[in-house]
Design a protein around this motif. Structure first.
Motif, PDB file in Angstrom:
ATOM      1  N   PHE A 277       0.761  -1.250   0.158  1.00 47.13           N
ATOM      2  CA  PHE A 277      -0.103  -0.012   0.007  1.00 47.13           C
ATOM      3  C   PHE A 277       0.802   1.153   0.025  1.00 47.13           C
ATOM      4  O   PHE A 277       1.985   1.133   0.481  1.00 47.13           O
ATOM      5  N   VAL A 278       0.396   2.306  -0.766  1.00 45.71           N
ATOM      6  CA  VAL A 278       1.221   3.588  -0.602  1.00 45.71           C
ATOM      7  C   VAL A 278       0.880   4.384   0.951  1.00 45.71           C
ATOM      8  O   VAL A 278      -0.033   4.299   1.239  1.00 45.71           O
ATOM      9  N   ASP A 279       2.114   4.269   1.593  1.00 47.49           N
ATOM     10  CA  ASP A 279       2.384   5.044   2.774  1.00 47.49           C
ATOM     11  C   ASP A 279       2.461   6.476   2.894  1.00 47.49           C
ATOM     12  O   ASP A 279       1.480   7.085   2.726  1.00 47.49           O
ATOM     13  N   TYR A 280       3.755   6.922   2.893  1.00 47.08           N
ATOM     14  CA  TYR A 280       3.866   8.216   2.911  1.00 47.08           C
ATOM     15  C   TYR A 280       4.927   8.640   1.462  1.00 47.08           C
ATOM     16  O   TYR A 280       6.239   8.649   1.954  1.00 47.08           O
ATOM     17  N   PRO A 281       4.288   8.990   0.634  1.00 47.29           N
ATOM     18  CA  PRO A 281       5.261   9.089  -0.622  1.00 47.29           C
ATOM     19  C   PRO A 281       5.656  10.447  -0.698  1.00 47.29           C
ATOM     20  O   PRO A 281       5.213  11.285  -0.285  1.00 47.29           O
ATOM     21  N   GLY A 282       6.770  10.404  -1.438  1.00 46.23           N
ATOM     22  CA  GLY A 282       7.382  11.768  -1.833  1.00 46.23           C
ATOM     23  C   GLY A 282       8.032  12.445  -0.677  1.00 46.23           C
ATOM     24  O   GLY A 282       8.127  13.811  -0.705  1.00 46.23           O
ATOM     25  N   VAL A 283       8.366  11.857   0.289  1.00 46.85           N
ATOM     26  CA  VAL A 283       8.853  12.433   1.686  1.00 46.85           C
ATOM     27  C   VAL A 283      10.378  11.958   1.629  1.00 46.85           C
ATOM     28  O   VAL A 283      10.527  10.586   1.854  1.00 46.85           O
ATOM     29  N   GLY A 284      11.293  12.844   1.288  1.00 48.15           N
ATOM     30  CA  GLY A 284      12.552  12.421   1.312  1.00 48.15           C
ATOM     31  C   GLY A 284      13.294  12.254   2.945  1.00 48.15           C
ATOM     32  O   GLY A 284      12.466  12.628   4.075  1.00 48.15           O
ATOM     33  N   ALA A 285      14.231  11.639   3.092  1.00 54.19           N
ATOM     34  CA  ALA A 285      14.840  11.390   4.458  1.00 54.19           C
ATOM     35  C   ALA A 285      15.249  12.476   5.048  1.00 54.19           C
ATOM     36  O   ALA A 285      15.052  12.582   6.568  1.00 54.19           O
ATOM     37  N   ALA A 286      15.432  13.528   4.432  1.00 54.58           N
ATOM     38  CA  ALA A 286      16.037  15.034   5.071  1.00 54.58           C
ATOM     39  C   ALA A 286      14.859  15.597   5.438  1.00 54.58           C
ATOM     40  O   ALA A 286      14.697  16.459   6.232  1.00 54.58           O
ATOM     41  N   ALA A 287      13.401  15.269   5.059  1.00 51.73           N
ATOM     42  CA  ALA A 287      12.121  16.005   5.277  1.00 51.73           C
ATOM     43  C   ALA A 287      11.243  15.280   6.120  1.00 51.73           C
ATOM     44  O   ALA A 287      10.042  15.348   6.145  1.00 51.73           O
ATOM     45  N   ALA A 288      11.904  14.086   6.754  1.00 57.17           N
ATOM     46  CA  ALA A 288      10.946  13.031   7.560  1.00 57.17           C
ATOM     47  C   ALA A 288      10.183  13.915   8.702  1.00 57.17           C
ATOM     48  O   ALA A 288       9.327  13.330   9.259  1.00 57.17           O
ATOM     49  N   GLU A 289      10.859  14.847   9.316  1.00 57.37           N
ATOM     50  CA  GLU A 289      10.175  15.704  10.337  1.00 57.37           C
ATOM     51  C   GLU A 289       8.937  16.082   9.918  1.00 57.37           C
ATOM     52  O   GLU A 289       7.861  16.496  10.629  1.00 57.37           O
ATOM     53  N   ARG A 290       8.506  16.259   8.554  1.00 56.17           N
ATOM     54  CA  ARG A 290       7.050  16.638   8.277  1.00 56.17           C
ATOM     55  C   ARG A 290       6.158  15.588   8.691  1.00 56.17           C
ATOM     56  O   ARG A 290       4.897  15.957   8.910  1.00 56.17           O
ATOM     57  N   LEU A 291       6.580  14.365   8.861  1.00 57.33           N
ATOM     58  CA  LEU A 291       5.448  13.437   9.293  1.00 57.33           C
ATOM     59  C   LEU A 291       5.197  13.390  10.796  1.00 57.33           C
ATOM     60  O   LEU A 291       4.191  12.848  11.343  1.00 57.33           O
ATOM     61  N   ALA A 292       5.841  14.405  11.567  1.00 59.27           N
ATOM     62  CA  ALA A 292       5.650  14.560  13.089  1.00 59.27           C
ATOM     63  C   ALA A 292       4.297  15.375  13.296  1.00 59.27           C
ATOM     64  O   ALA A 292       3.807  15.416  14.268  1.00 59.27           O
ATOM     65  N   ASN A 293       3.962  16.085  11.938  1.00 64.82           N
ATOM     66  CA  ASN A 293       2.846  16.852  12.131  1.00 64.82           C
ATOM     67  C   ASN A 293       1.696  16.068  11.555  1.00 64.82           C
ATOM     68  O   ASN A 293       1.496  15.625  10.291  1.00 64.82           O
ATOM     69  N   PRO A 294       0.522  15.951  12.420  1.00 66.51           N
ATOM     70  CA  PRO A 294      -0.669  15.073  11.947  1.00 66.51           C
ATOM     71  C   PRO A 294      -1.298  15.708  10.746  1.00 66.51           C
ATOM     72  O   PRO A 294      -1.655  14.712   9.823  1.00 66.51           O
ATOM     73  N   SER A 295      -1.490  17.027  10.731  1.00 65.37           N
ATOM     74  CA  SER A 295      -2.063  17.572   9.527  1.00 65.37           C
ATOM     75  C   SER A 295      -1.097  17.154   8.133  1.00 65.37           C
ATOM     76  O   SER A 295      -1.794  17.121   7.024  1.00 65.37           O
ATOM     77  N   GLU A 296      -0.109  17.563   8.521  1.00 62.92           N
ATOM     78  CA  GLU A 296       0.837  16.983   7.330  1.00 62.92           C
ATOM     79  C   GLU A 296       1.002  15.450   6.794  1.00 62.92           C
ATOM     80  O   GLU A 296       0.877  15.044   5.641  1.00 62.92           O
ATOM     81  N   ARG A 297       0.849  14.705   7.879  1.00 62.49           N
ATOM     82  CA  ARG A 297       0.510  13.249   7.492  1.00 62.49           C
ATOM     83  C   ARG A 297      -0.700  12.923   6.895  1.00 62.49           C
ATOM     84  O   ARG A 297      -0.770  12.186   5.782  1.00 62.49           O
ATOM     85  N   ARG A 298      -1.983  13.633   7.180  1.00 55.18           N
ATOM     86  CA  ARG A 298      -3.114  13.425   6.463  1.00 55.18           C
ATOM     87  C   ARG A 298      -2.950  13.776   4.842  1.00 55.18           C
ATOM     88  O   ARG A 298      -3.611  13.291   4.078  1.00 55.18           O
ATOM     89  N   ARG A 299      -2.281  14.895   4.815  1.00 58.29           N
ATOM     90  CA  ARG A 299      -2.088  15.329   3.382  1.00 58.29           C
ATOM     91  C   ARG A 299      -1.171  14.432   2.583  1.00 58.29           C
ATOM     92  O   ARG A 299      -1.442  14.410   1.353  1.00 58.29           O
ATOM     93  N   ILE A 300      -0.143  13.754   3.321  1.00 55.21           N
ATOM     94  CA  ILE A 300       0.920  12.984   2.304  1.00 55.21           C
ATOM     95  C   ILE A 300       0.145  11.622   2.241  1.00 55.21           C
ATOM     96  O   ILE A 300       0.630  10.865   1.189  1.00 55.21           O
ATOM     97  N   PHE A 301      -0.451  11.107   3.425  1.00 55.51           N
ATOM     98  CA  PHE A 301      -0.642   9.792   3.328  1.00 55.51           C
ATOM     99  C   PHE A 301      -1.311   9.180   2.309  1.00 55.51           C
ATOM    100  O   PHE A 301      -2.280   9.858   1.710  1.00 55.51           O
ATOM    101  N   GLY A 302      -0.999   8.079   1.870  1.00 57.33           N
ATOM    102  CA  GLY A 302      -1.782   7.425   0.768  1.00 57.33           C
ATOM    103  C   GLY A 302      -3.106   6.488   1.135  1.00 57.33           C
ATOM    104  O   GLY A 302      -3.974   6.989   0.655  1.00 57.33           O
ATOM    105  N   GLY A 303      -2.699   5.596   1.724  1.00 58.01           N
ATOM    106  CA  GLY A 303      -3.991   4.624   2.276  1.00 58.01           C
ATOM    107  C   GLY A 303      -4.463   3.954   1.026  1.00 58.01           C
ATOM    108  O   GLY A 303      -5.918   3.878   1.117  1.00 58.01           O
TER     109      GLY A 303
END
Length: 375
Positions: free
Chosen positions: A330-356
């Motif tokens: 399944f598509v998890d969090y695409p398009g997020v590079g290792a250097a930008a992983a801190e974006r996934l600490a934000n719930p609203s950003e997770r929702r925007r990125i998550f594939g599901g």
């Protein structure tokens, strides 16, 4: 206490120089096949020999599913098993597998599904997470099986008639840690989940593999692939198939595919579950043996079969290999590079990125004891 085989730091160290295992970048902005719903871990309806069941030109899959929440990480607390199918027109949704309130957990986690006969008897192996009626979700995990009826009328499935869920085996606290945590620790929960059925073509013996942790080890990183065998109609715990003590804490969704008399045990793990000092990608890993007795050896020398690319280390997860060598995730969090992983600490950003959503499938090439991405 001892497992049949070990996945060692020395083997995983070879990942640094391994080539050809990186998956291609996934496209972003894929459309959800079912409005308002996130999908993740999946498994096909298969026969006892591992072949994928097809009816009406479609394959039939169970996914974990939940409503699209403001924070997609909350989906695990609402997970239900959902029947879907795939054909030339794409994915179709066929509703929850079990009736409301039927299973003994507060939610349903992953497993496997076996069509036991051509009359349509379907065995659904699954994880009961938490306990029904609990005030807040806990992380207790138990392994169950329920049998029902599955048939396809035209291209419409008829699923139901489930038997009372039967607990397969219980964590013994000797080989396997009892997974009964109330609160999830930051380094990850203990495991006793993901029952994956396998029938050995050599002698007809039946096994269930599962995600677990080594009860005999004090190491925080002590993942194992657990195993139970059916003996005279009753399931009994056996020693772990694979131990990754000091290497990895979570060997998820284990399942076996037999190809050309070789036994391949596949599992998924995330890069963050490796022990300190080990650099390896989130990906599909495997061991290979000539029989269930082993010894089991890391496929490709390292265990790595296919991994997320370095520029998108979280793009997909939970790879399932069918008996035909096709792989779905399944598509998890695409398009997020290792250097930008801190974006996934934000719930609203997770929702925007998550594939599901289901990721594009791919095929594996089996060459003796090596397994690579098919061209």
């Amino acid at each position: 206490m001892k497992a049949r085989s070990e996945w060692t730091r020395a083997a995983v160290a070879g990942v640094a120089t391994q080539s050809g295992a990186a998956l291609p970048l996934l496209p972003q902005g894929v459309t959800a096949p079912f409005a308002g719903m996130d999908l993740w871990d999946m498994w096909p309806i298969a026969r006892r020999d591992g072949s994928t069941v097809r009816h009406g030109g479609r394959s039939w899959w169970f996914f974990l599913a939940a409503p699209r929440l403001a924070d997609p990480e909350g989906r695990h607390d609402l997970a239900r098993i959902r029947l879907t199918s795939h054909g030339e027109d794409g994915w179709r949704d066929h509703g929850d597998a079990f009736p409301d309130g039927f299973t003994p957990g507060s939610r349903e986690w992953s497993g496997s599904a076996i069509l036991e006969d051509e009359d349509g008897t379907l065995a659904q192996y699954f994880t009961a997470a938490g306990r029904r009626g609990e005030a807040a979700p806990t992380y207790a995990q138990r392994l169950f099986v329920s049998r029902g009826s599955f048939r396809v009328d035209g291209d419409t499935p008829v699923l139901g008639g489930w038997s009372t869920p039967e607990e397969i085996v219980v964590a013994d606290g000797a080989w396997y840690t009892v997974a009964d945590e109330i609160v999830a620790p930051p380094h990850g929960i203990q495991g006793f989940r993901d029952p994956g059925y396998f029938r050995d073509p050599a002698d007809g013996a039946e096994y269930v593999l599962f995600t677990a942790n080594a009860a005999w080890s004090d190491a925080r990183v002590n993942g194992v692939i657990g195993m139970a065998r059916r003996d005279k109609g009753a399931w009994r715990l056996e020693a772990p198939l694979v131990a990754a003590i000091g290497v990895n804490s979570e060997l998820e969704r284990p399942h076996i595919v037999v190809r050309d008399h070789h036994y391949f045990c596949f599992w998924s793990t995330q890069g963050r579950r490796f022990a300190e000092g080990i650099a390896a990608p989130t990906g599909l890993y495997a061991m290979v043996a000539d029989s269930m007795a082993g010894p089991w050896r890391p496929v490709n020398g390292t265990g790595l079969v296919a991994g997320n690319p370095a520029e998108a280390p979280t793009q997909a997860y939970c790879w399932w290999v069918t008996g035909e060598g096709e792989v779905l995730s399944f598509v998890d969090y695409p398009g997020v590079g290792a250097a930008a992983a801190e974006r996934l600490a934000n719930p609203s950003e997770r929702r925007r990125i998550f594939g599901g959503v289901p990721a594009p499938s791919f095929r594996l090439a089996f060459e003796g004891q090596r397994v690579t991405l098919a061209p």
